[in-house]
Motif scaffolding. Structure first.
Motif, PDB file in Angstrom:
ATOM      1  N   GLY A  53      -0.176  -9.910  -3.211  1.00 44.85           N
ATOM      2  CA  GLY A  53       0.415  -9.519  -4.486  1.00 44.85           C
ATOM      3  C   GLY A  53      -0.049  -8.173  -5.005  1.00 44.85           C
ATOM      4  N   ASP A  54      -1.048  -7.549  -4.382  1.00 42.27           N
ATOM      5  CA  ASP A  54      -1.526  -6.235  -4.816  1.00 42.27           C
ATOM      6  C   ASP A  54      -0.480  -5.160  -4.567  1.00 42.27           C
ATOM      7  OD1 ASP A  54      -3.996  -6.949  -5.717  1.00 42.27           O
ATOM      8  OD2 ASP A  54      -5.108  -6.182  -4.000  1.00 42.27           O
ATOM      9  N   VAL A  55      -0.427  -4.175  -5.443  1.00 45.33           N
ATOM     10  CA  VAL A  55       0.321  -2.943  -5.221  1.00 45.33           C
ATOM     11  C   VAL A  55      -0.675  -1.820  -5.489  1.00 45.33           C
ATOM     12  CG1 VAL A  55       2.262  -1.495  -5.903  1.00 45.33           C
ATOM     13  CG2 VAL A  55       2.496  -3.981  -5.952  1.00 45.33           C
ATOM     14  N   LEU A  56      -1.155  -1.189  -4.423  1.00 44.73           N
ATOM     15  CA  LEU A  56      -2.166  -0.141  -4.531  1.00 44.73           C
ATOM     16  C   LEU A  56      -1.566   1.194  -4.125  1.00 44.73           C
ATOM     17  CD1 LEU A  56      -5.202  -1.957  -2.868  1.00 44.73           C
ATOM     18  CD2 LEU A  56      -4.624  -1.832  -5.290  1.00 44.73           C
ATOM     19  N   LEU A  90       0.857  -1.178   0.000  1.00 46.41           N
ATOM     20  CA  LEU A  90       0.000   0.000   0.000  1.00 46.41           C
ATOM     21  C   LEU A  90       0.896   1.233   0.000  1.00 46.41           C
ATOM     22  CD1 LEU A  90      -2.822   1.313   0.274  1.00 46.41           C
ATOM     23  CD2 LEU A  90      -2.512   1.161   2.744  1.00 46.41           C
ATOM     24  N   ILE A  91       0.747   2.073  -1.016  1.00 41.27           N
ATOM     25  CA  ILE A  91       1.536   3.303  -1.144  1.00 41.27           C
ATOM     26  C   ILE A  91       0.598   4.475  -0.915  1.00 41.27           C
ATOM     27  CG2 ILE A  91       2.971   4.701  -2.670  1.00 41.27           C
ATOM     28  CD1 ILE A  91       3.483   2.054  -4.263  1.00 41.27           C
ATOM     29  N   LYS A 132      -7.534   8.887  -2.148  1.00 34.51           N
ATOM     30  CA  LYS A 132      -8.073   8.795  -3.497  1.00 34.51           C
ATOM     31  C   LYS A 132      -7.176   7.855  -4.298  1.00 34.51           C
ATOM     32  CE  LYS A 132      -9.167  12.113  -7.130  1.00 34.51           C
ATOM     33  NZ  LYS A 132      -9.151  13.547  -7.446  1.00 34.51           N
ATOM     34  N   PRO A 133      -7.736   6.863  -4.988  1.00 34.66           N
ATOM     35  CA  PRO A 133      -6.896   5.949  -5.790  1.00 34.66           C
ATOM     36  C   PRO A 133      -6.063   6.721  -6.810  1.00 34.66           C
ATOM     37  CG  PRO A 133      -9.133   5.114  -5.641  1.00 34.66           C
ATOM     38  CD  PRO A 133      -9.153   6.491  -5.068  1.00 34.66           C
ATOM     39  N   ALA A 134      -4.835   6.283  -7.025  1.00 42.25           N
ATOM     40  CA  ALA A 134      -3.932   6.941  -7.961  1.00 42.25           C
ATOM     41  C   ALA A 134      -3.237   5.885  -8.816  1.00 42.25           C
ATOM     42  CB  ALA A 134      -2.889   7.761  -7.191  1.00 42.25           C
ATOM     43  N   ILE A 144      -3.408  11.553  -0.944  1.00 38.40           N
ATOM     44  CA  ILE A 144      -4.222  12.277   0.027  1.00 38.40           C
ATOM     45  C   ILE A 144      -4.920  13.426  -0.692  1.00 38.40           C
ATOM     46  CG2 ILE A 144      -4.191  13.625   2.152  1.00 38.40           C
ATOM     47  CD1 ILE A 144      -1.710  11.994   2.975  1.00 38.40           C
ATOM     48  N   ALA A 145      -6.229  13.515  -0.513  1.00 40.13           N
ATOM     49  CA  ALA A 145      -7.033  14.574  -1.119  1.00 40.13           C
ATOM     50  C   ALA A 145      -7.919  15.182  -0.034  1.00 40.13           C
ATOM     51  CB  ALA A 145      -7.867  14.010  -2.262  1.00 40.13           C
TER      52      ALA A 145
END
Length: 127
Positions: free
Chosen positions: A104-107, A31-32, A121-123, A111-112
């Motif tokens: 295995g996810d990289v999300l 998670l980034i 907010k997804p980026a 910040i909004a």
């Protein structure tokens, strides 16, 4: 003959160990969280809380990442008290946001700000 049998056995045991090493590397998600854009109009430090524990502090143009086990993660963003008067923490605790990670996810989220406060907010990963 002995050396070739031993080396063959060692070589085969190395291949037997490889799938388990790869499987162990996939049992988490990344998670980034970034504050790279100037969407939040404050120079105050923002605290990132994972499961109600302070996990990171972000100033403008910074980002952080976490290796987390799969499943739901509770995230909360909050202004942290600082040296300047405008950086005082608020009275009410901000709402949390739930993000579900799979192995295995990289999300990536940024910040909004909205009328209700800060949120993630997804980026796009862009790498």
């Amino acid at each position: 003959m002995r050396w070739s049998a031993l080396s063959l056995f060692g070589f085969l045991s190395l291949f037997a160990a490889l799938p388990s090493a790869n499987a162990a590397g996939e049992d988490y998600g990344v998670l980034i969280i970034s504050r790279e854009r100037l969407e939040v109009a404050t120079s105050c430090e923002i605290g990132v809380y994972l499961q109600d524990q302070l996990a990171a502090r972000l100033f403008q143009e910074q980002s952080t990442s976490f290796n987390l086990p799969p499943g739901p993660v509770s995230l909360r963003l909050k202004l942290l008290p600082g040296q300047t008067p405008e950086c005082k923490a608020g009275m009410l605790a901000p709402g949390s946001q739930i993000i579900t990670l799979k192995a295995g996810d990289v999300l990536k989220y940024r910040i909004a700000m909205s009328l209700e406060g800060m949120y993630l907010k997804p980026a796009a990963l862009e790498y």
